[in-house]
Design a protein around this motif. Structure first.
Motif, short mmCIF file in Angstrom:
data_model
loop_
_atom_site.label_atom_id
_atom_site.label_comp_id
_atom_site.label_asym_id
_atom_site.label_seq_id
_atom_site.Cartn_x
_atom_site.Cartn_y
_atom_site.Cartn_z
N ASP A 56 0.74 -1.29 0.07
CA ASP A 56 -0.02 0.02 -0.12
C ASP A 56 0.72 1.42 -0.09
OD1 ASP A 56 -2.53 -1.62 0.16
OD2 ASP A 56 -2.35 -1.70 2.21
N THR A 57 2.12 1.12 0.01
CA THR A 57 2.91 2.25 -0.04
C THR A 57 3.96 2.08 -0.95
OG1 THR A 57 4.53 1.10 1.56
CG2 THR A 57 2.89 2.30 2.66
N PRO A 58 4.70 3.49 -1.34
CA PRO A 58 5.47 3.30 -2.55
C PRO A 58 6.68 2.47 -2.24
CG PRO A 58 4.82 5.69 -1.79
CD PRO A 58 4.44 4.79 -0.94
N VAL A 59 7.15 1.83 -1.16
CA VAL A 59 8.17 1.08 -0.72
C VAL A 59 7.48 -0.23 -0.46
CG1 VAL A 59 10.23 0.70 0.74
CG2 VAL A 59 9.82 3.03 -0.31
N ASN A 60 8.07 -1.20 -0.75
CA ASN A 60 7.71 -2.63 -0.34
C ASN A 60 8.32 -3.07 1.12
OD1 ASN A 60 6.90 -5.40 -0.08
ND2 ASN A 60 6.75 -5.47 -2.38
N TRP A 61 7.82 -2.81 2.23
CA TRP A 61 8.53 -2.81 3.45
C TRP A 61 8.36 -4.49 3.64
CZ3 TRP A 61 11.60 0.71 4.36
CH2 TRP A 61 10.94 2.09 4.32
N ASP A 62 7.64 -4.95 3.18
CA ASP A 62 7.42 -6.41 3.45
C ASP A 62 8.67 -7.43 2.76
OD1 ASP A 62 5.04 -6.54 4.88
OD2 ASP A 62 3.56 -6.98 3.05
N LEU A 63 9.10 -6.73 1.64
CA LEU A 63 10.10 -7.29 1.03
C LEU A 63 11.42 -7.05 1.67
CD1 LEU A 63 11.12 -8.77 -1.41
CD2 LEU A 63 11.22 -6.73 -2.76
N ALA A 64 11.40 -5.55 2.28
CA ALA A 64 12.48 -5.23 2.90
C ALA A 64 12.77 -5.94 4.37
CB ALA A 64 12.39 -3.50 3.46
N HIS A 65 11.61 -6.42 5.01
CA HIS A 65 11.89 -7.36 6.10
C HIS A 65 12.08 -8.68 5.76
CE1 HIS A 65 9.88 -10.51 8.70
NE2 HIS A 65 10.16 -9.59 9.78
N ASP A 66 11.75 -9.09 4.51
CA ASP A 66 12.33 -10.58 3.95
C ASP A 66 13.59 -10.58 3.72
OD1 ASP A 66 9.66 -11.63 4.67
OD2 ASP A 66 8.97 -11.49 2.48
N ALA A 67 14.16 -9.41 3.09
CA ALA A 67 15.50 -9.43 2.70
C ALA A 67 16.37 -9.36 3.92
CB ALA A 67 15.53 -8.38 1.71
N ALA A 68 16.01 -8.43 4.76
CA ALA A 68 16.80 -8.32 6.15
C ALA A 68 16.86 -9.58 6.87
CB ALA A 68 16.08 -7.21 7.14
N ARG A 69 15.68 -10.34 6.96
CA ARG A 69 16.01 -11.62 7.69
C ARG A 69 16.92 -12.56 6.95
NH1 ARG A 69 12.22 -13.02 11.94
NH2 ARG A 69 13.83 -14.96 11.99
N LYS A 70 16.69 -12.73 5.69
CA LYS A 70 17.57 -13.66 5.00
C LYS A 70 18.96 -13.42 4.92
CE LYS A 70 13.97 -15.04 1.35
NZ LYS A 70 13.62 -14.83 0.11
N ALA A 71 19.39 -12.03 4.80
CA ALA A 71 20.65 -11.63 5.10
C ALA A 71 21.39 -11.82 6.34
CB ALA A 71 20.88 -9.78 4.69
N ALA A 72 20.29 -11.80 7.54
CA ALA A 72 20.91 -11.86 8.84
C ALA A 72 20.93 -13.51 9.33
CB ALA A 72 19.82 -11.36 9.72
N ALA A 73 20.26 -14.27 8.34
CA ALA A 73 20.13 -15.71 8.53
C ALA A 73 21.30 -16.62 8.67
CB ALA A 73 19.04 -16.31 7.95
N GLY A 74 22.16 -16.27 7.75
CA GLY A 74 23.48 -17.01 7.49
C GLY A 74 24.28 -17.22 8.86
N ASP A 75 24.61 -18.19 9.46
CA ASP A 75 25.52 -18.38 10.56
C ASP A 75 25.11 -17.43 11.95
OD1 ASP A 75 27.51 -19.21 12.25
OD2 ASP A 75 28.94 -17.86 11.45
#
Length: 483
Positions: free
Chosen positions: A67-86
């Motif tokens: 609903d916003t110009p920025v896809n914050w759901d995608l930001a959340h998923d990308a952040a979790r994936k980047a943090a998930a390693g080790d």
């Protein structure tokens, strides 16, 4: 493309690209499509591997609505994936170690600051937990510039599509408008996830990313201590002192968090996007290489040179960050006097905060702002000077109001600021004393010395003309009357 007829009930033909995107975004992926025919229809390269990679990223960026110009759901998923390693979960033993360190830190800080302890329960976080607890603040800090970038990218991409491509887009144009916001959300999430591997606590970058929280990241502390040849327990306690000092400052000075975040938001709102760079990128964008847009974002190619107004705003923000970090640095070092490696740890943290890590640089390039206290040493010297001249209570009283805070010029002359502050305090005391005297009876004395009932005195004390211009009453016996 397959010759399978459309299954529309009304048999109304769809724009071919709209139908393909609708199926793709609806979760069917590449199933049922001939990649070569798809490439031919869209004017894309016919290499199946390149197509699969491209549509995989497009699907990730556009599959979820926003609903916003920025896809914050995608930001959340990308952040979790980047943090998930080790990123191992915090063990009960690590939680106890962090809790004990923060409790001890609170006790050690008591004699060295006039700000009271917070009674906040200390936490041990994994990197994923840090992402969850702080992403809301990251969203608040980056939303102004994120919205500008998302709008600029979508506008530029639409303006530079070939006319034949625009006609093919049809109703799918609204999907393409989400591309800029999705790209920014993806890059922001990756930057925040990368930061989760570098930070040591909830206030490690100088601002309270998690409101009313006090936490350390055991896995990152362990990596931080590698090569320092200092016992991990000592490192953990020193960092706990810093975290607890930050917590006291932000809890006991309630206006400070809003002051910092507001300054950052104001600076971000002043960032304007370089449309010429976006237009150039849109004209030369290779659809088979979606990484090019992500690389452009991460390198900050859309950020123009700062204006003089922004330079002034940034100077004020950096001064505020330096004052926070300088106070924490000074108080922490005083409280850590019993730690053998306190001086070495202080210098290590100072250099780390002054230079920033790779992820912090990536985040700075993305949003045009690096949250580093460039003048930390000068600020620490100023707080030390204030303590010498005014004592601990007098030093900490500076946090009573934002108008009392030192300026960037004051960091150049710590002793001069102390002298000026003392002179201002003395002047304020004089005013307060005069006001108190007036309220305690001075006003009554003034009334006694002034005329009453329309009387006025001449310079020699004799009655003079009254308020109505007639002679005042007289006579030595006080009865007075007209002769």
């Amino acid at each position: 493309m397959s010759s399978t007829p459309s299954n529309n009930d009304d048999e109304t033909p769809k724009d071919p690209l709209q139908e393909m995107l609708a199926n793709l975004m609806g979760g069917q992926g590449m199933e049922g499509f001939d990649p070569a025919e798809l490439a031919k229809a869209a004017g894309l390269p016919s290499d199946p591997n390149a197509l699969a990679q491209m549509f995989s990223q497009v699907q990730a960026m556009m599959n979820s609505s926003s609903d916003t110009p920025v896809n914050w759901d995608l930001a959340h998923d990308a952040a979790r994936k980047a943090a998930a390693g080790d990123d191992p979960s915090v063990t009960p033993h690590q939680q106890r170690e962090v809790d004990e360190a923060l409790r001890l830190a609170e006790m050690w800080l008591d004699p060295f600051t006039d700000l009271a302890a917070t009674a906040i329960i200390g936490r041990a976080w994994s990197r994923a937990e840090w992402v969850e607890e702080t992403l809301g603040t990251w969203k608040r800090l980056t939303e102004p510039v994120a919205n500008s970038i998302a709008f600029a990218i979508s506008t530029a991409m639409n303006d530079h599509l070939p006319e034949e491509m625009k006609s093919m887009m049809g109703g799918a144009a609204s999907m393409m408008q989400n591309m800029g916001g999705a790209l920014f959300g993806l890059q922001l999430g990756q930057a925040v996830g990368a930061l989760s591997k570098e930070v040591l606590g909830s206030t490690d970058i100088g601002i309270p990313l998690a409101d009313l929280q006090m936490a350390l990241l055991p896995s990152n502390i362990k990596e931080f201590g590698e090569g320092l040849e200092i016992p991990e327990q000592e490192i953990r306690l020193f960092l706990a002192l810093r975290e607890a000092a930050h917590a006291r400052l932000f809890v006991q000075v309630p206006w400070l968090r809003g002051h910092l975040l507001g300054a950052i938001e104001s600076y971000a709102r002043g960032i304007h996007i370089d449309m010429s760079r976006i237009e150039d990128l849109a004209q030369n964008l290779d659809p088979s290489n979606p990484e090019a847009m992500q690389a452009a974002l991460s390198e900050g190619v859309f950020m123009p040179a700062r204006t003089p107004e922004q330079d002034a705003a940034l100077a004020k923000l950096e001064t505020a960050l330096a004052l926070v970090e300088g106070w924490v640095d000074e108080v922490t070092f005083a409280a850590a006097a019993n730690l053998p490696a306190a001086a070495a740890l202080r210098e290590t943290v100072r250099r780390r905060r002054a230079t920033g890590g790779p992820a912090e640089h990536a985040f700075g390039s993305l949003v045009g702002l690096e949250l580093r206290p460039r003048r930390l040493r000068e600020a620490a010297a100023l707080w030390a000077s204030l303590k010498d001249l005014r004592g601990i209570a007098g030093r900490d009283a500076i946090w009573a109001h934002p108008d009392l805070l030192p300026t960037s010029a004051d960091l150049d002359d710590a002793a001069g600021f102390s002298a000026r502050r003392s002179a201002e305090d003395a002047s304020e005391l004089d005013v307060d004393a005069a006001l108190a005297k007036l309220l305690d009876g001075g006003f009554e004395d003034f009334q006694t010395d002034s005329t009453t009932d329309g009387e006025a005195k001449t310079n020699d004390g004799e009655p003079g003309p009254g308020a109505d211009g007639t002679e005042g009453t007289g006579g030595t016996d006080g009865a007075g009357g007209k002769d």
